[in-house]
Design a protein around this motif. Structure first.
Motif, PDB file in Angstrom:
ATOM      1  N   HIS A  95     -19.005  18.296  83.642  1.00  0.00           N
ATOM      2  CA  HIS A  95     -18.685  19.024  84.878  1.00  0.00           C
ATOM      3  C   HIS A  95     -19.229  20.444  84.765  1.00  0.00           C
ATOM      4  O   HIS A  95     -18.947  21.150  83.798  1.00  0.00           O
ATOM      5  CB  HIS A  95     -17.173  19.078  85.115  1.00  0.00           C
ATOM      6  N   GLY A  96     -20.013  20.849  85.746  1.00  0.00           N
ATOM      7  CA  GLY A  96     -20.528  22.220  85.785  1.00  0.00           C
ATOM      8  C   GLY A  96     -21.372  22.594  84.590  1.00  0.00           C
ATOM      9  O   GLY A  96     -21.344  23.753  84.164  1.00  0.00           O
ATOM     10  N   GLY A  97     -22.118  21.652  84.048  1.00  0.00           N
ATOM     11  CA  GLY A  97     -22.970  21.931  82.891  1.00  0.00           C
ATOM     12  C   GLY A  97     -22.241  21.949  81.568  1.00  0.00           C
ATOM     13  O   GLY A  97     -22.845  22.228  80.537  1.00  0.00           O
ATOM     14  N   GLU A 147      -9.866  20.054  92.004  1.00  0.00           N
ATOM     15  CA  GLU A 147      -9.399  21.346  92.490  1.00  0.00           C
ATOM     16  C   GLU A 147      -9.498  22.453  91.444  1.00  0.00           C
ATOM     17  O   GLU A 147      -8.581  23.248  91.266  1.00  0.00           O
ATOM     18  CB  GLU A 147      -7.967  21.230  93.019  1.00  0.00           C
ATOM     19  N   GLY A 148     -10.609  22.490  90.734  1.00  0.00           N
ATOM     20  CA  GLY A 148     -10.850  23.535  89.754  1.00  0.00           C
ATOM     21  C   GLY A 148     -10.077  23.403  88.467  1.00  0.00           C
ATOM     22  O   GLY A 148     -10.058  24.331  87.651  1.00  0.00           O
ATOM     23  N   LYS A 149      -9.443  22.264  88.267  1.00  0.00           N
ATOM     24  CA  LYS A 149      -8.653  22.038  87.059  1.00  0.00           C
ATOM     25  C   LYS A 149      -9.159  20.793  86.327  1.00  0.00           C
ATOM     26  O   LYS A 149      -9.639  19.848  86.950  1.00  0.00           O
ATOM     27  CB  LYS A 149      -7.170  21.839  87.410  1.00  0.00           C
ATOM     28  N   LEU A 150      -9.016  20.814  85.026  1.00  0.00           N
ATOM     29  CA  LEU A 150      -9.277  19.629  84.219  1.00  0.00           C
ATOM     30  C   LEU A 150      -7.957  18.879  84.070  1.00  0.00           C
ATOM     31  O   LEU A 150      -6.956  19.451  83.640  1.00  0.00           O
ATOM     32  CB  LEU A 150      -9.818  20.018  82.839  1.00  0.00           C
ATOM     33  N   TRP A 151      -7.962  17.617  84.455  1.00  0.00           N
ATOM     34  CA  TRP A 151      -6.756  16.791  84.398  1.00  0.00           C
ATOM     35  C   TRP A 151      -6.900  15.758  83.287  1.00  0.00           C
ATOM     36  O   TRP A 151      -7.984  15.230  83.049  1.00  0.00           O
ATOM     37  CB  TRP A 151      -6.536  16.078  85.728  1.00  0.00           C
ATOM     38  N   VAL A 152      -5.788  15.475  82.622  1.00  0.00           N
ATOM     39  CA  VAL A 152      -5.783  14.487  81.543  1.00  0.00           C
ATOM     40  C   VAL A 152      -4.604  13.543  81.733  1.00  0.00           C
ATOM     41  O   VAL A 152      -3.461  13.983  81.890  1.00  0.00           O
ATOM     42  CB  VAL A 152      -5.665  15.165  80.154  1.00  0.00           C
ATOM     43  N   GLY A 153      -4.901  12.254  81.714  1.00  0.00           N
ATOM     44  CA  GLY A 153      -3.859  11.238  81.706  1.00  0.00           C
ATOM     45  C   GLY A 153      -3.726  10.698  80.295  1.00  0.00           C
ATOM     46  O   GLY A 153      -4.723  10.370  79.657  1.00  0.00           O
ATOM     47  N   ILE A 165       0.617  13.131  82.860  1.00  0.00           N
ATOM     48  CA  ILE A 165      -0.582  13.764  83.391  1.00  0.00           C
ATOM     49  C   ILE A 165      -0.428  15.278  83.258  1.00  0.00           C
ATOM     50  O   ILE A 165       0.583  15.852  83.676  1.00  0.00           O
ATOM     51  CB  ILE A 165      -0.831  13.384  84.858  1.00  0.00           C
ATOM     52  N   TYR A 166      -1.429  15.890  82.642  1.00  0.00           N
ATOM     53  CA  TYR A 166      -1.461  17.333  82.410  1.00  0.00           C
ATOM     54  C   TYR A 166      -2.689  17.921  83.099  1.00  0.00           C
ATOM     55  O   TYR A 166      -3.664  17.219  83.373  1.00  0.00           O
ATOM     56  CB  TYR A 166      -1.580  17.647  80.916  1.00  0.00           C
ATOM     57  N   PHE A 167      -2.657  19.241  83.331  1.00  0.00           N
ATOM     58  CA  PHE A 167      -3.854  19.926  83.801  1.00  0.00           C
ATOM     59  C   PHE A 167      -3.978  21.276  83.104  1.00  0.00           C
ATOM     60  O   PHE A 167      -3.010  21.836  82.574  1.00  0.00           O
ATOM     61  CB  PHE A 167      -3.863  20.115  85.325  1.00  0.00           C
ATOM     62  N   ILE A 168      -5.213  21.776  83.105  1.00  0.00           N
ATOM     63  CA  ILE A 168      -5.505  23.097  82.567  1.00  0.00           C
ATOM     64  C   ILE A 168      -6.667  23.677  83.372  1.00  0.00           C
ATOM     65  O   ILE A 168      -7.529  22.923  83.848  1.00  0.00           O
ATOM     66  CB  ILE A 168      -5.855  23.024  81.059  1.00  0.00           C
ATOM     67  N   ARG A 169      -6.664  24.995  83.573  1.00  0.00           N
ATOM     68  CA  ARG A 169      -7.805  25.655  84.203  1.00  0.00           C
ATOM     69  C   ARG A 169      -8.694  26.177  83.082  1.00  0.00           C
ATOM     70  O   ARG A 169      -8.332  27.140  82.402  1.00  0.00           O
ATOM     71  CB  ARG A 169      -7.333  26.792  85.101  1.00  0.00           C
ATOM     72  N   CYS A 188      -4.782   5.145  82.509  1.00  0.00           N
ATOM     73  CA  CYS A 188      -6.058   4.697  81.951  1.00  0.00           C
ATOM     74  C   CYS A 188      -7.265   5.237  82.699  1.00  0.00           C
ATOM     75  O   CYS A 188      -8.378   5.166  82.197  1.00  0.00           O
ATOM     76  CB  CYS A 188      -6.118   3.173  81.936  1.00  0.00           C
ATOM     77  N   SER A 189      -7.060   5.766  83.911  1.00  0.00           N
ATOM     78  CA  SER A 189      -8.173   6.287  84.694  1.00  0.00           C
ATOM     79  C   SER A 189      -7.657   7.268  85.736  1.00  0.00           C
ATOM     80  O   SER A 189      -6.577   7.077  86.291  1.00  0.00           O
ATOM     81  CB  SER A 189      -8.912   5.129  85.381  1.00  0.00           C
ATOM     82  N   LEU A 190      -8.437   8.321  86.003  1.00  0.00           N
ATOM     83  CA  LEU A 190      -8.142   9.291  87.055  1.00  0.00           C
ATOM     84  C   LEU A 190      -9.404   9.484  87.895  1.00  0.00           C
ATOM     85  O   LEU A 190     -10.512   9.468  87.355  1.00  0.00           O
ATOM     86  CB  LEU A 190      -7.732  10.637  86.473  1.00  0.00           C
ATOM     87  N   LYS A 191      -9.241   9.694  89.212  1.00  0.00           N
ATOM     88  CA  LYS A 191     -10.395   9.950  90.061  1.00  0.00           C
ATOM     89  C   LYS A 191     -10.022  10.867  91.204  1.00  0.00           C
ATOM     90  O   LYS A 191      -9.026  10.660  91.901  1.00  0.00           O
ATOM     91  CB  LYS A 191     -10.930   8.619  90.628  1.00  0.00           C
ATOM     92  N   SER A 192     -10.846  11.908  91.411  1.00  0.00           N
ATOM     93  CA  SER A 192     -10.684  12.824  92.522  1.00  0.00           C
ATOM     94  C   SER A 192     -11.399  12.250  93.739  1.00  0.00           C
ATOM     95  O   SER A 192     -12.566  11.885  93.677  1.00  0.00           O
ATOM     96  CB  SER A 192     -11.276  14.190  92.160  1.00  0.00           C
ATOM     97  N   PHE A 193     -10.652  12.170  94.879  1.00  0.00           N
ATOM     98  CA  PHE A 193     -11.247  11.573  96.081  1.00  0.00           C
ATOM     99  C   PHE A 193     -10.558  12.144  97.322  1.00  0.00           C
ATOM    100  O   PHE A 193      -9.335  12.095  97.434  1.00  0.00           O
ATOM    101  CB  PHE A 193     -11.096  10.058  96.045  1.00  0.00           C
TER     102      PHE A 193
END
Length: 198
Positions: A95-97, A147-153, A165-169, A188-193
């Motif tokens: 993401h973003g290089g 939304e500008g955050k990295l999400w982890v399941g 599920i956690y997030f961090i900026r 097992c999977s997350l998707k932004s839509f």
């Protein structure tokens, strides 16, 4: 990855065998490779976590279509032990290089699994730990940007437990924020839509 072999009284564990052989899970989501600037970065299968001659850490390689080069090896997680190298790489997300990498650092069951997430900058070669080691038993399995955050399941490989599920900026926060604890197993999977995270 996720293989197991034995040789002359010495157990040799490849990749994520202590996570995948007891379950139907394999590598994480979206997978153990990604592309940045037309270069394929992937988790190599050329390591063992312990053998008769010592330790070797999991590595990430880069492939430009012609040359395969080792880029880095995962550092030891002191929360596991001073000499215990990580066991494997679960997932990689570009993401973003930048590349985000989730790891399986130690443990053999949901009672002691430990894992982390790193940010890797291919341009500078910098490998940065994101937050701290995840809570015991919860391996960072599914990665997604939303939304500008990295999400982890997380995944416990134990259907009697529930993932989180956690997030961090990235480059802003120093710790993970718990967003939700599941009620029906692991993530097992997350998707932004369309503005939502599924």
């Amino acid at each position: 990855r996720g293989k197991h072999a034995s040789a002359a009284a010495t157990s040799v564990v490849y990749g994520i065998a202590d996570f995948s052989t007891a379950t139907t899970y394999l590598v994480g989501s979206p997978g153990s490779g990604c592309i940045v600037n037309r270069i394929l970065y992937f988790a190599a299968d050329s390591y063992v976590t312990y053998n008769a001659t010592g330790y070797s850490a999991p590595s990430v390689h880069a492939f430009d279509g012609t040359v395969d080069t080792e880029v880095f090896r995962l550092p030891i997680n002191p929360d596991v032990g001073a000499t215990a190298v990580p066991k494997g790489i679960l997932s990689m997300l570009a993401h973003g290089g930048l590349i985000y990498i989730s790891t399986f650092d130690g443990g053999t069951t949901s009672a002691d699994y430990l894992g982390r997430v790193f940010q890797f900058n291919p341009a500078s070669g910098a490998l940065t730990l994101m937050g701290a080691t995840f809570p015991t038993g919860h391996l960072p399995y599914a990665l997604e940007f939303h939304e500008g955050k990295l999400w982890v399941g997380t995944n416990t490989a134990d259907m009697t437990l529930n993932g989180k599920i956690y997030f961090i900026r990235p480059n802003v926060d120093t710790a993970w924020t718990l967003d939700i604890t599941g009620t029906n197993g692991n993530y097992c999977s997350l998707k932004s839509f369309n503005g939502s995270l599924f």
